[in-house]
Design a protein around this motif. Sequence first.
Motif, PDB file in Angstrom:
ATOM      1  N   ASP A 112      36.513 -11.640 -22.209  1.00  0.00           N
ATOM      2  CA  ASP A 112      37.329 -10.865 -21.262  1.00  0.00           C
ATOM      3  C   ASP A 112      36.925  -9.396 -21.361  1.00  0.00           C
ATOM      4  O   ASP A 112      36.066  -9.028 -22.162  1.00  0.00           O
ATOM      5  CB  ASP A 112      38.825 -11.098 -21.488  1.00  0.00           C
ATOM      6  CG  ASP A 112      39.335 -10.630 -22.834  1.00  0.00           C
ATOM      7  OD1 ASP A 112      38.870  -9.590 -23.325  1.00  0.00           O
ATOM      8  OD2 ASP A 112      40.215 -11.310 -23.392  1.00  0.00           O
ATOM      9  N   ASP A 113      37.529  -8.556 -20.534  1.00  0.00           N
ATOM     10  CA  ASP A 113      37.046  -7.175 -20.444  1.00  0.00           C
ATOM     11  C   ASP A 113      37.664  -6.221 -21.459  1.00  0.00           C
ATOM     12  O   ASP A 113      37.408  -5.020 -21.407  1.00  0.00           O
ATOM     13  CB  ASP A 113      37.234  -6.639 -19.033  1.00  0.00           C
ATOM     14  CG  ASP A 113      38.670  -6.539 -18.604  1.00  0.00           C
ATOM     15  OD1 ASP A 113      39.562  -6.999 -19.360  1.00  0.00           O
ATOM     16  OD2 ASP A 113      38.924  -6.005 -17.514  1.00  0.00           O
ATOM     17  N   GLU A 117      31.636  -2.879 -24.979  1.00  0.00           N
ATOM     18  CA  GLU A 117      30.525  -3.701 -24.503  1.00  0.00           C
ATOM     19  C   GLU A 117      29.783  -4.345 -25.678  1.00  0.00           C
ATOM     20  O   GLU A 117      29.472  -5.532 -25.654  1.00  0.00           O
ATOM     21  CB  GLU A 117      29.581  -2.824 -23.690  1.00  0.00           C
ATOM     22  CG  GLU A 117      28.598  -3.593 -22.864  1.00  0.00           C
ATOM     23  CD  GLU A 117      27.877  -2.685 -21.890  1.00  0.00           C
ATOM     24  OE1 GLU A 117      26.641  -2.713 -21.912  1.00  0.00           O
ATOM     25  OE2 GLU A 117      28.537  -1.963 -21.138  1.00  0.00           O
ATOM     26  N   LYS A 152      31.178  -9.161 -21.507  1.00  0.00           N
ATOM     27  CA  LYS A 152      32.182  -9.064 -20.441  1.00  0.00           C
ATOM     28  C   LYS A 152      31.565  -8.734 -19.091  1.00  0.00           C
ATOM     29  O   LYS A 152      32.269  -8.355 -18.161  1.00  0.00           O
ATOM     30  CB  LYS A 152      33.218  -8.005 -20.820  1.00  0.00           C
ATOM     31  CG  LYS A 152      32.661  -6.606 -21.005  1.00  0.00           C
ATOM     32  CD  LYS A 152      33.762  -5.649 -21.436  1.00  0.00           C
ATOM     33  CE  LYS A 152      33.244  -4.234 -21.605  1.00  0.00           C
ATOM     34  NZ  LYS A 152      34.312  -3.309 -22.027  1.00  0.00           N
ATOM     35  N   GLU A 153      30.256  -8.896 -18.959  1.00  0.00           N
ATOM     36  CA  GLU A 153      29.546  -8.445 -17.759  1.00  0.00           C
ATOM     37  C   GLU A 153      29.680  -9.358 -16.543  1.00  0.00           C
ATOM     38  O   GLU A 153      29.474  -8.903 -15.426  1.00  0.00           O
ATOM     39  CB  GLU A 153      28.066  -8.249 -18.091  1.00  0.00           C
ATOM     40  CG  GLU A 153      27.820  -7.185 -19.127  1.00  0.00           C
ATOM     41  CD  GLU A 153      28.429  -5.837 -18.758  1.00  0.00           C
ATOM     42  OE1 GLU A 153      28.294  -5.415 -17.596  1.00  0.00           O
ATOM     43  OE2 GLU A 153      29.053  -5.209 -19.626  1.00  0.00           O
ATOM     44  N   PRO A 155      32.494 -11.547 -15.284  1.00  0.00           N
ATOM     45  CA  PRO A 155      33.825 -12.177 -15.326  1.00  0.00           C
ATOM     46  C   PRO A 155      34.061 -13.105 -14.134  1.00  0.00           C
ATOM     47  O   PRO A 155      33.628 -12.828 -13.023  1.00  0.00           O
ATOM     48  CB  PRO A 155      34.775 -10.977 -15.277  1.00  0.00           C
ATOM     49  CG  PRO A 155      34.014  -9.942 -14.518  1.00  0.00           C
ATOM     50  CD  PRO A 155      32.563 -10.144 -14.911  1.00  0.00           C
ATOM     51  N   THR A 158      38.903 -10.853 -12.167  1.00  0.00           N
ATOM     52  CA  THR A 158      38.917  -9.417 -12.453  1.00  0.00           C
ATOM     53  C   THR A 158      40.306  -8.816 -12.555  1.00  0.00           C
ATOM     54  O   THR A 158      40.453  -7.602 -12.662  1.00  0.00           O
ATOM     55  CB  THR A 158      38.116  -8.660 -11.377  1.00  0.00           C
ATOM     56  OG1 THR A 158      38.671  -8.955 -10.095  1.00  0.00           O
ATOM     57  CG2 THR A 158      36.645  -9.041 -11.422  1.00  0.00           C
ATOM     58  N   TRP A 165      42.237 -13.140 -18.146  1.00  0.00           N
ATOM     59  CA  TRP A 165      41.419 -12.961 -19.350  1.00  0.00           C
ATOM     60  C   TRP A 165      41.054 -14.311 -19.960  1.00  0.00           C
ATOM     61  O   TRP A 165      39.944 -14.506 -20.441  1.00  0.00           O
ATOM     62  CB  TRP A 165      42.162 -12.100 -20.367  1.00  0.00           C
ATOM     63  CG  TRP A 165      42.324 -10.662 -19.968  1.00  0.00           C
ATOM     64  CD1 TRP A 165      41.423  -9.892 -19.275  1.00  0.00           C
ATOM     65  CD2 TRP A 165      43.449  -9.824 -20.232  1.00  0.00           C
ATOM     66  NE1 TRP A 165      41.928  -8.624 -19.100  1.00  0.00           N
ATOM     67  CE2 TRP A 165      43.162  -8.553 -19.684  1.00  0.00           C
ATOM     68  CE3 TRP A 165      44.663 -10.005 -20.873  1.00  0.00           C
ATOM     69  CZ2 TRP A 165      44.052  -7.486 -19.764  1.00  0.00           C
ATOM     70  CZ3 TRP A 165      45.544  -8.941 -20.962  1.00  0.00           C
ATOM     71  CH2 TRP A 165      45.233  -7.704 -20.411  1.00  0.00           C
TER      72      TRP A 165
END
Length: 177
Positions: A112-113, A117, A152-153, A155, A158, A165
């Motif tokens: 998830d975001d 990174e 997380k690039e 997903p 969003t 998530w």
Amino acid sequence: MSSSSNLAGAIALISLGVVLALAGCSSKKTQGVGDLSSANPAGMGETGSGKSSLEQMQQGSLGQGQSGPLTDIHFGYNEYTIEPQDGSILKGNASWLQKNSSSRVQVEGHCDDRGSEEYNIALGAKRAQAAKDYLVTLGIPGSRISTISYGKELPLCTEHDESCWAQNRRDHFVVNQ
């Protein structure tokens, strides 16, 4: 706190960041999308295979349903252990791979975001490796399985809520002939 302990703490944090960044870069360089394309040097014959998340994103179809014969598995927040319910999914994936012994699979680790990174690249790599290790214990040769971390690039969802998530914390399986 003394300035020398602050300096030591800063050096430790920088070192950790470098290690995580190198782990992510190492995964991409040695197990990237290009590795599987070399398994099919003629550029033909991806019959019935699922598309990679990158291909789906490029075609605008990422998150619009799963394609391919293998089923994704999902993880808890900051987790990379295979849960019992996912073990049965992996057994089904292993069964398909045993019946299709000429097929190779790439396991994509996604997150998830939340988090940096670098952290998510490392976590995605651990998730992909966990699924690979599990498939190997089920009798699938490790030489047929490659891994890649997208962190997380890419997903599927969003929105910024738990259900979204949870969809993004996954391993996606891409079959190549």
